[in-house]
Scaffold this motif. Structure first.
Motif, PDB file in Angstrom:
ATOM      1  N   VAL A  58      15.387 -67.938-113.045  1.00  0.00           N
ATOM      2  CA  VAL A  58      16.500 -68.754-112.569  1.00  0.00           C
ATOM      3  C   VAL A  58      17.418 -69.103-113.738  1.00  0.00           C
ATOM      4  O   VAL A  58      16.958 -69.464-114.825  1.00  0.00           O
ATOM      5  N   GLY A  59      18.726 -68.974-113.522  1.00  0.00           N
ATOM      6  CA  GLY A  59      19.700 -69.295-114.556  1.00  0.00           C
ATOM      7  C   GLY A  59      20.118 -68.122-115.410  1.00  0.00           C
ATOM      8  O   GLY A  59      20.954 -68.282-116.303  1.00  0.00           O
ATOM      9  N   THR A  60      19.562 -66.926-115.178  1.00  0.00           N
ATOM     10  CA  THR A  60      19.929 -65.754-115.979  1.00  0.00           C
ATOM     11  C   THR A  60      21.352 -65.321-115.644  1.00  0.00           C
ATOM     12  O   THR A  60      21.721 -65.201-114.473  1.00  0.00           O
ATOM     13  N   VAL A  96      25.107 -65.483-111.683  1.00  0.00           N
ATOM     14  CA  VAL A  96      23.936 -66.214-112.170  1.00  0.00           C
ATOM     15  C   VAL A  96      22.843 -66.160-111.118  1.00  0.00           C
ATOM     16  O   VAL A  96      23.107 -66.258-109.912  1.00  0.00           O
ATOM     17  N   VAL A  97      21.608 -65.995-111.580  1.00  0.00           N
ATOM     18  CA  VAL A  97      20.451 -65.915-110.689  1.00  0.00           C
ATOM     19  C   VAL A  97      20.111 -67.308-110.179  1.00  0.00           C
ATOM     20  O   VAL A  97      19.858 -68.228-110.959  1.00  0.00           O
ATOM     21  N   ARG A  98      20.110 -67.461-108.858  1.00  0.00           N
ATOM     22  CA  ARG A  98      19.773 -68.741-108.235  1.00  0.00           C
ATOM     23  C   ARG A  98      18.281 -68.842-107.952  1.00  0.00           C
ATOM     24  O   ARG A  98      17.679 -69.903-108.096  1.00  0.00           O
ATOM     25  N   PHE A  99      17.658 -67.737-107.539  1.00  0.00           N
ATOM     26  CA  PHE A  99      16.218 -67.682-107.282  1.00  0.00           C
ATOM     27  C   PHE A  99      15.619 -66.588-108.165  1.00  0.00           C
ATOM     28  O   PHE A  99      16.240 -65.545-108.387  1.00  0.00           O
ATOM     29  N   ALA A 111      20.560 -64.538-103.678  1.00  0.00           N
ATOM     30  CA  ALA A 111      19.875 -64.823-104.939  1.00  0.00           C
ATOM     31  C   ALA A 111      20.833 -64.989-106.104  1.00  0.00           C
ATOM     32  O   ALA A 111      20.408 -65.377-107.186  1.00  0.00           O
ATOM     33  N   LEU A 112      22.114 -64.681-105.909  1.00  0.00           N
ATOM     34  CA  LEU A 112      23.093 -64.742-106.990  1.00  0.00           C
ATOM     35  C   LEU A 112      24.210 -65.711-106.623  1.00  0.00           C
ATOM     36  O   LEU A 112      24.569 -65.865-105.457  1.00  0.00           O
ATOM     37  N   VAL A 113      24.755 -66.352-107.653  1.00  0.00           N
ATOM     38  CA  VAL A 113      25.900 -67.252-107.495  1.00  0.00           C
ATOM     39  C   VAL A 113      27.044 -66.681-108.310  1.00  0.00           C
ATOM     40  O   VAL A 113      26.885 -66.391-109.503  1.00  0.00           O
ATOM     41  N   LYS A 114      28.199 -66.519-107.691  1.00  0.00           N
ATOM     42  CA  LYS A 114      29.351 -65.921-108.354  1.00  0.00           C
ATOM     43  C   LYS A 114      30.203 -66.994-109.017  1.00  0.00           C
ATOM     44  O   LYS A 114      30.204 -68.153-108.588  1.00  0.00           O
ATOM     45  N   PRO A 115      30.931 -66.626-110.093  1.00  0.00           N
ATOM     46  CA  PRO A 115      31.842 -67.596-110.719  1.00  0.00           C
ATOM     47  C   PRO A 115      32.844 -68.124-109.701  1.00  0.00           C
ATOM     48  O   PRO A 115      33.393 -67.390-108.900  1.00  0.00           O
ATOM     49  N   GLY A 126      19.203 -74.276-117.219  1.00  0.00           N
ATOM     50  CA  GLY A 126      17.764 -74.317-117.088  1.00  0.00           C
ATOM     51  C   GLY A 126      17.290 -75.708-116.701  1.00  0.00           C
ATOM     52  O   GLY A 126      18.047 -76.682-116.778  1.00  0.00           O
ATOM     53  N   PRO A 127      16.034 -75.852-116.289  1.00  0.00           N
ATOM     54  CA  PRO A 127      15.511 -77.172-115.916  1.00  0.00           C
ATOM     55  C   PRO A 127      15.616 -78.154-117.072  1.00  0.00           C
ATOM     56  O   PRO A 127      15.224 -77.860-118.205  1.00  0.00           O
ATOM     57  N   GLY A 128      16.173 -79.338-116.796  1.00  0.00           N
ATOM     58  CA  GLY A 128      16.293 -80.373-117.809  1.00  0.00           C
ATOM     59  C   GLY A 128      17.416 -80.168-118.803  1.00  0.00           C
ATOM     60  O   GLY A 128      17.533 -80.956-119.755  1.00  0.00           O
TER      61      GLY A 128
END
Length: 344
Positions: A58-60, A96-99, A111-115, A126-128
């Motif tokens: 996630v977050g890649t 960006v990878v959502r899952f 699974a992806l989020v576009k700009p 990333g987490p935190g």
């Protein structure tokens, strides 16, 4: 030799001869081994779909090396898969990878989020972690050669005047290391031309990923001096991680699971590094610069005593009743000009 022993010897030789003859006959008559071809996999009957070339947490931020097209059985193809024939499958770099996506698995549209999509930057974190924007110039941003997904060090340059005479101290220090770049001027992908080549362009802001504590440091550093980016090599992460493990600063999981250890190493390699900053002063680059902060003027008196006396040269403007140098003496709020070596 008596007859009995002779008969036993002849019998033993006869049995040995028969055994050797039978063994030779069996070896000569055995068929030569025949190589049997293994089963040949039939080609997959189906369209080519986009799959992950490696595990994508996630977050890649997706780059060109993270995806490829592969034939997929047509009875297993879902509507959410990206087919090679679909035009939108060519524009996934910078998403960006959502899952989390395992290696070799098809990429789904959810699974992806576009700009530009809602929650894009939050998915990239990333987490935190937090996102904070740093103002930069063309010179302080490696001439535009820093792109989303790169890792940089943050360098603070400032001038320290001190409290004494002489030129101020000029110092530059690497205050933070291994920060991941999320965007440059609100762009999260690499700008390319019609031929697919990356276009290098200047930008004025860079958004990086940081912990809450590091985000506070960056916010304060912007008020202290000028910030510059130093682009890191990919090999730096592994070498610094090995040093941290050897020194005991980094603890690996106690389990003997190779997958868990690999995942822990990946998380540690991606973390921002605060550590002890390294620095260089003006004296390190020129003999005519300082190596320390100018010292403060000596003061007399202690707590509860009279106010310290400060002596500073006063303007030597000519006057009809005062000749020679003049010294201005300050006692608390009282200021007195005293002529030295002249007449009042």
């Amino acid at each position: 030799m008596d007859a009995r022993k002779l008969i036993l010897l002849v019998g033993a030789l006869f049995v040995a001869g028969i055994t050797a003859f039978m063994a030779r006959s069996m070896m000569m008559g055995a068929a030569a081994p025949v190589a049997v071809a293994g089963p040949v996999e039939a080609p997959v009957d189906g369209p080519r779909v986009m799959v992950a070339t490696r595990a994508l947490p996630v977050g890649t931020i997706i780059d060109a090396a993270a995806l490829r097209f592969q034939p997929w059985p047509k009875e297993l193809v879902e509507n959410a898969y990206f087919l090679e024939s679909a035009p939108e499958a060519r524009n996934l770099v910078g998403t960006v990878v959502r899952f989390a996506i395992p290696a070799g698995q098809p990429i789904t549209q959810g699974a992806l989020v576009k700009p530009g999509d809602r929650g894009f930057l939050a998915a990239a974190l990333g987490p935190g972690m937090r996102a904070i924007t740093v103002p930069v110039s063309a010179q302080s941003a490696v001439a535009g050669f820093v792109f989303p997904g790169d890792r940089v060090d943050l360098v603070l340059t400032q001038t320290v005047a001190g409290g004494g005479d002489g030129p101020p101290l000029r110092v530059s220090e690497t205050m933070l290391r291994n920060l991941r770049v999320l965007a440059t001027d609100q762009r999260t992908d690499n700008n390319t031309d019609d031929q697919g080549k990356t276009v290098v362009s200047a930008y004025s802001t860079v958004t990086v990923e940081a912990t809450p504590r590091i985000a506070e440091k960056i916010a304060v550093a912007q008020t202290v001096g000028a910030l510059s980016l130093s682009l890191r090599s990919i090999a730096d992460n592994s070498s610094e991680l090995e040093e941290a493990i050897a020194s005991g600063d980094v603890k690996l999981p106690d389990s003997n699971d190779p997958k868990a250890e690999k995942a822990a190493l990946a998380r540690l390699a991606a973390r921002p590094i605060e550590g002890t900053p390294t620095f260089s002063t003006g004296a390190d680059v020129s003999r005519f610069q300082r190596s320390s902060v100018p010292g403060k003027a000596a003061s007399n008196g202690g707590g509860g005593g009279p106010a310290p006396t400060a002596m500073t040269p006063a303007p030597s403007a000519p006057s009809p009743d005062r000749r020679g140098p003049v010294v201005r003496i300050t006692r608390g709020n009282a200021v007195t000009d005293v002529s030295v070596g002249g007449t009042n």
